[in-house]
Design a protein around this motif. Structure first.
Motif, PDB file in Angstrom:
ATOM      1  N   GLU A  20       4.989  16.138 -15.921  1.00  0.00           N
ATOM      2  CA  GLU A  20       4.611  15.233 -17.010  1.00  0.00           C
ATOM      3  C   GLU A  20       3.577  14.230 -16.518  1.00  0.00           C
ATOM      4  N   ILE A  21       2.523  14.063 -17.285  1.00  0.00           N
ATOM      5  CA  ILE A  21       1.497  13.079 -16.936  1.00  0.00           C
ATOM      6  C   ILE A  21       2.069  11.678 -17.153  1.00  0.00           C
ATOM      7  N   VAL A  22       2.137  10.913 -16.088  1.00  0.00           N
ATOM      8  CA  VAL A  22       2.659   9.549 -16.170  1.00  0.00           C
ATOM      9  C   VAL A  22       1.517   8.541 -16.321  1.00  0.00           C
ATOM     10  N   ARG A  23       0.476   8.697 -15.517  1.00  0.00           N
ATOM     11  CA  ARG A  23      -0.627   7.715 -15.549  1.00  0.00           C
ATOM     12  C   ARG A  23      -1.892   8.348 -15.025  1.00  0.00           C
ATOM     13  N   TRP A  24      -2.957   8.233 -15.813  1.00  0.00           N
ATOM     14  CA  TRP A  24      -4.267   8.662 -15.334  1.00  0.00           C
ATOM     15  C   TRP A  24      -4.844   7.591 -14.422  1.00  0.00           C
ATOM     16  N   LEU A  25      -5.417   8.012 -13.318  1.00  0.00           N
ATOM     17  CA  LEU A  25      -6.003   7.080 -12.349  1.00  0.00           C
ATOM     18  C   LEU A  25      -7.515   7.032 -12.469  1.00  0.00           C
ATOM     19  N   VAL A  26      -8.100   7.912 -13.322  1.00  0.00           N
ATOM     20  CA  VAL A  26      -9.548   7.925 -13.528  1.00  0.00           C
ATOM     21  C   VAL A  26      -9.825   8.052 -15.019  1.00  0.00           C
ATOM     22  N   GLU A  27     -11.029   7.645 -15.423  1.00  0.00           N
ATOM     23  CA  GLU A  27     -11.485   7.775 -16.802  1.00  0.00           C
ATOM     24  C   GLU A  27     -12.628   8.785 -16.848  1.00  0.00           C
ATOM     25  N   VAL A  28     -12.895   9.303 -18.054  1.00  0.00           N
ATOM     26  CA  VAL A  28     -14.050  10.161 -18.240  1.00  0.00           C
ATOM     27  C   VAL A  28     -15.313   9.362 -17.924  1.00  0.00           C
TER      28      VAL A  28
END
Length: 480
Positions: A20-28
Motif C-alpha cells: 500500500e502506498i503510504v507516502r510519496w517522497l517525490v512529485e511529478v
C-alpha cells in the motif's frame, strides 16, 4: 531526446505480493538521483522506502496515497537523459512507455529482490481507478462485459492465450490468479464482488468450495420480473455472511499488518493440532538476580538487562535440552524438521498491530546481547522501520502478555513454528516458601505446542525446566 523508463513496484521479498502506498517522497517534475527513495509503502510485514533505480525527471506517478498495488504494477515513470523538468505524463499518453531507442540505459545495479535494473523494463499499462483496461479499450474499441458463470465455454478449436490478450479479467492480485490456477478455475466464469466487478480472493475461495461440494457457482441474480414482489428476489442472509442490510455496522478492511496477522493465525488454527500446558512459578529469585545484574553499574557496565531478555535466555537453554520444540512440520514429506539454530521471535504490540520481530541466532547470545537486540527491534517496530527479513524466519516465539496486566493465556502458535511460550504478569501472591506461607513474586507460564512434534511429556519437561530456571536462576550456570 530523453528516454522514459517505467519503474514498477519491485518484489520486496518474503513472498509479499502487494503493498500500500503510504507516502510519496517525490512529485511529478522532481529530479531524482539513482537509488533515491521515491515512495514509502506498507507491506504485510513492515514499512519500506522504495528506491528508484533510474536518475532523471519524474514524469508520472501511478496510485494515490492509500492505494494498494500488486508487485509488478507501475509506480512511476522517469525521463532519463535530460535534467529539464517536463510536464506530467499520464499512464496512457505517448510518453508513458519506454522510448524506442537503441540506447541501453544503465540502471543503478542495486538490484532489489526479483527486480533487475540493468535493462529497460517491459511496457506495462496501469490499472485505472475507474476500472480495468484492455488493449482493445486503450485503442478506443468497445469492450464486451466480463463473462459470468453460465456463459458459453470456449470452442474446442480455440487456443488459450494470456489473460491480457484474450479479454478483460477483473483481477489485479497475483495471489488470486495463482489460487485460481492451482484449482483449475477459469476466472472468466466468475463474477467479482469487488468494486467494478473486481474478482477478490473470497470469490475464488467460494468457487473452490462450490466445486468441491459439487454445486454450481452462483451467477449474479437477474432482475426480478416487474410482477414479482421485490422481496422474493432477495435471498435470505444467514448470520455472519456479508450483507449491506446491517444498519450502522462499521467495516474495517483486513489488510496490511492486520490482514497478515489474521491470515497467519487462521492458518495456524487450521493446520496445527495445538495443546497448552501451564504452571505457576515463583519469580522472586529471578527478579532478585536481575536487580543484582543491573545494580553493578558504572562506566562500561552496558545497558540494563530486562526480564524479557532473561526469559529469552532461559528459552534458548530449554530448547537446547528439548530440540523437538525448535522445529517445523513438512506435511507433504510427512517429516518433522528439527532446526539447527534458534531464531527467537517475540510479540510486540504497536500502533500498526501485533508484530513478531526475530532475534537471529539467539542460541549464540547471552542475556545482555539478546536484551540489546530486543530493544533495537522493539524501537524499530514502534517506528515502523522493521525490514521484512526482521519479521520472518522465527523458530520459536516468546509472548509476554503480562505487559497487558493479565495472568494467563492460551496463545496461538506462530505458524509454521512448533511452540510458543506465554508469560503473564509478575505479581506478589501468597506462596508456600520453605514450608511457610509468604508473599512471593509469582508468574504464570503457558506453553502452546504442536502435538505432531512431541507428546505431553516433552512439552511438560520443557515448561518445567523453564519454571525451575525462573525459580532458581543459578540452574542456568550449567548451560552458560
Amino acid at each position: 531526446m530523453p528516454q522514459v523508463l517505467e519503474f514498477k513496484l519491485p518484489d520486496l521479498g518474503e513472498g509479499l505480493t502487494e503493498a500500500e502506498i503510504v507516502r510519496w517522497l517525490v512529485e511529478v517534475g522532481d529530479v531524482v538521483a539513482i537509488d533515491q527513495p521515491v515512495v514509502e509503502v506498507e507491506t504485510a510485514k513492515a514499512m519500506v522506502e522504495v528506491p528508484c533505480p533510474y536518475g532523471g525527471v519524474v514524469t508520472a506517478r501511478f496510485g494515490e496515497e492509500g492505494t494498494e498495488l500488486p508487485v509488478g504494477a507501475p509506480l512511476l515513470t522517469v525521463a532519463v537523459g535530460t535534467m529539464e523538468p517536463s510536464g506530467p505524463v499520464t499512464g496512457d499518453g505517448p510518453g508513458s512507455g519506454t522510448a524506442d531507442t537503441g540506447a541501453e540505459p544503465s540502471g543503478s545495479g542495486n538490484v532489489l529482490v526479483g527486480y533487475g535494473t540493468g535493462a529497460p523494463p517491459v511496457r506495462r499499462r496501469r490499472v485505472r481507478p475507474e476500472g480495468l483496461r484492455t488493449p482493445a479499450a486503450a485503442a478506443g474499441a468497445p469492450v464486451a462485459a466480463s463473462p459470468v458463470a453460465g456463459a458459453p465455454a470456449e470452442t474446442a478449436g480455440s487456443t488459450r492465450v494470456p489473460d491480457g490478450v484474450r479479454g478483460p479479467v477483473a483481477v489485479v492480485s497475483p495471489l488470486v490468479r495463482k489460487l485460481a490456477r492451482q484449482h483449475d478455475l477459469d476466472l472468466r466464469q466468475l463474477a467479482g464482488s469487488g468494486p467494478d466487478g473486481l474478482i477478490l480472493r473470497a470469490d475464488v475461495e467460494s468457487a473452490i468450495r462450490s466445486a468441491t461440494s459439487g454445486s454450481p457457482v452462483a451467477a449474479p441474480a437477474a432482475p426480478a420480473a416487474s410482477s414479482a414482489p421485490a422481496a422474493s428476489a432477495a435471498p435470505a442472509v444467514s448470520p455472519g455472511v456479508r450483507s449491506a442490510a446491517a444498519p450502522g455496522a462499521e467495516r474495517i478492511a483486513l489488510r496490511g499488518v492486520r490482514g497478515a496477522v489474521a491470515d497467519k493465525l487462521a492458518r495456524s488454527r487450521r493446520e496445527i493440532p495445538d495443546a497448552t500446558c501451564w504452571v505457576d512459578a515463583d519469580a522472586t529469585e529471578l527478579m532478585a538476580a536481575r536487580a543484582a545484574m543491573n545494580g553493578t553499574g558504572g562506566p562500561g557496565a552496558g545497558p540494563k538487562v530486562s526480564v524479557l531478555a532473561l526469559l529469552a535466555r532461559i528459552c534458548t537453554a530449554a530448547l537446547a535440552r528439548y530440540p523437538e520444540l525448535n522445529s517445523t512440520v513438512d506435511m507433504e514429506a510427512r517429516e518433522i524438521v528439527r532446526l539447527p539454530g534458534v531464531h527467537l521471535g517475540f510479540a510486540a504490540q504497536t500502533e500498526r498491530g501485533l508484530v513478531v520481530p526475530v532475534v537471529r541466532d539467539a542460541h549464540t547470545r547471552n542475556a545482555e546481547s539478546i536484551g540489546a537486540e530486543i530493544a533495537r527491534l522493539t524501537e524499530a517496530a514502534r517506528t515502523g522501520t522493521l525490514k521484512p527479513a526482521e519479521l520472518t524466519g522465527g523458530t520459536f516465539t516468546l509472548n509476554n502478555y503480562g505487559v497487558f496486566g493479565v495472568d494467563g493465556s492460551t496463545p496461538i502458535i506462530n505458524h509454521p513454528e512448533a511452540a510458543m511460550l506465554g508469560v503473564g504478569r509478575i505479581v506478589p501472591k501468597p506462596w508456600v516458601h520453605e514450608g511457610e506461607l509468604a508473599v512471593r513474586r509469582v508468574v504464570q507460564l503457558s506453553l502452546t505446542f504442536d502435538h505432531r512434534v512431541c507428546d505431553g511429556g516433552t512439552a511438560g519437561g520443557f515448561l518445567r525446566y523453564v519454571a525451575d530456571c525462573v525459580e532458581q536462576p543459578a540452574l542456568l550456570l550449567r548451560t552458560l
